[in-house]
Design a protein around this motif. Structure first.
Motif, short mmCIF file in Angstrom:
data_model
loop_
_atom_site.label_atom_id
_atom_site.label_comp_id
_atom_site.label_asym_id
_atom_site.label_seq_id
_atom_site.Cartn_x
_atom_site.Cartn_y
_atom_site.Cartn_z
N GLN A 81 19.18 51.30 -6.52
CA GLN A 81 19.61 51.91 -5.26
C GLN A 81 20.77 51.14 -4.64
O GLN A 81 21.73 51.75 -4.13
N TRP A 223 26.63 57.66 -11.14
CA TRP A 223 25.76 58.65 -11.77
C TRP A 223 24.77 58.00 -12.74
O TRP A 223 23.66 58.52 -12.93
N ASN A 226 22.02 56.86 -10.57
CA ASN A 226 21.28 58.04 -10.11
C ASN A 226 20.31 58.50 -11.18
O ASN A 226 19.15 58.83 -10.89
N GLN A 227 20.76 58.51 -12.43
CA GLN A 227 19.90 58.90 -13.55
C GLN A 227 18.76 57.91 -13.74
O GLN A 227 17.60 58.29 -13.97
N GLN A 228 19.09 56.63 -13.61
CA GLN A 228 18.07 55.59 -13.76
C GLN A 228 17.00 55.71 -12.68
O GLN A 228 15.80 55.52 -12.95
N LEU A 229 17.40 56.01 -11.48
CA LEU A 229 16.43 56.17 -10.39
C LEU A 229 15.48 57.32 -10.67
O LEU A 229 14.28 57.22 -10.40
N ASP A 230 16.01 58.41 -11.20
CA ASP A 230 15.14 59.55 -11.56
C ASP A 230 14.12 59.14 -12.62
O ASP A 230 12.93 59.47 -12.52
N LYS A 231 14.58 58.41 -13.63
CA LYS A 231 13.69 57.98 -14.70
C LYS A 231 12.64 56.99 -14.19
O LYS A 231 11.46 57.08 -14.56
N ASN A 233 11.50 56.58 -11.06
CA ASN A 233 10.54 57.25 -10.18
C ASN A 233 9.59 58.13 -10.96
O ASN A 233 8.40 58.23 -10.63
N ASN A 234 10.10 58.76 -12.00
CA ASN A 234 9.24 59.59 -12.85
C ASN A 234 8.20 58.74 -13.57
O ASN A 234 7.02 59.10 -13.65
#
Length: 256
Positions: A81, A223, A226-231, A233-234
């Motif tokens: 973040q 980006w 951003n992709q890493q944060l999605d992964k 959190n998932n």
């Protein structure tokens, strides 16, 4: 006991009561068979009990790993973040009128982006469970499936972070070596900056703030974070789901 049965058979034979003898012999065989079946049942029950105990110990160790991994993921989420926000701020600095204040701010933002990303997740219990067959002992298909999915998810996240680090080393780092004053940044923002002293060169980062390539590198970093944060959190959501499944399962098993 065996001697007692022999005496009964001998008595029946001596009295020439063959019908009763055969009935008794059949009854004795049935008694032996029933005894064997009871012994097998007890053995199976003991085996199942031991498997359940082993599975329970395994799941409790998994819960401990989940707790450790949630903390590790939260730490990496904070890093991603901060890097994402730094990349965003850098993108908004590019193309604007240059001044010394923006140069100092750029140094601090680049310092954050260069902070190493490393996800150190605890997986020894899970790996041991797969290798030793302990996962198969768990009496919940939901938990077993969740463990397999999380194993793949962890591998995906770790590989993604590794690729991001390789991309920075291969692209961002070489570019910064030519157009960015590392010593000036380290002297100002690192814990041991005083040891290396101030830079000899009076760089102002103007080349970076007017560079389309640097803009592209920062856009890519934004980006990627951003992709890493999605992964991340998932993965955290899947760990929380697994944690709830295990706690509910152990509670149900305890009630039984």
């Amino acid at each position: 006991m065996i001697k007692f049965f022999r005496q009964i058979r001998k008595s029946l034979l001596e009295q020439n009561k063959m019908g009763k003898y055969f009935k008794y012999a059949i009854g004795e065989i049935l008694l032996v068979v029933i005894g064997i079946l009871i012994a097998l049942q007890i053995n199976n029950w003991n085996t199942d009990k031991n498997k359940n105990i082993e599975a329970t110990l395994f799941l409790n160790r998994i819960l401990s790993e989940i707790d450790a991994n949630k903390l590790e993921i939260d730490k990496q989420i904070d890093i991603e973040q901060n890097q994402k926000e730094s990349a965003r701020q850098i993108l908004h600095l590019i193309g604007k009128d240059y001044h010394e204040r923006s140069s100092r701010k750029l140094d601090s933002l680049v310092y954050i982006i260069l902070f190493g990303n490393y996800l150190d997740l605890a997986t020894s219990t899970m790996e041991e469970g797969f290798n030793s067959g302990q996962v198969a002992l768990v009496g919940s298909e939901q938990i077993r499936n969740a463990l397999y999915k999380i194993k793949a998810e962890i591998s995906d996240v770790e590989q993604s972070i590794l690729k991001g680090n390789i991309d920075m080393r291969n692209n961002l780092f070489p570019y910064l070596y030519d157009y960015f004053n590392w010593r000036k940044m380290d002297y100002t923002y690192s814990a041991n900056g005083e040891e290396i002293g101030a830079s000899y060169f009076n760089s102002n980062n103007k080349a970076l703030l007017t560079s389309m390539k640097f803009e592209s590198l920062m856009d890519n970093r934004f980006w990627a974070c951003n992709q890493q944060l999605d992964k991340l959190n998932n993965l955290k959501d899947k760990l929380l789901n697994l944690e709830n499944l295990i706690l509910n399962f152990l509670e149900t098993e305890g009630d039984d």
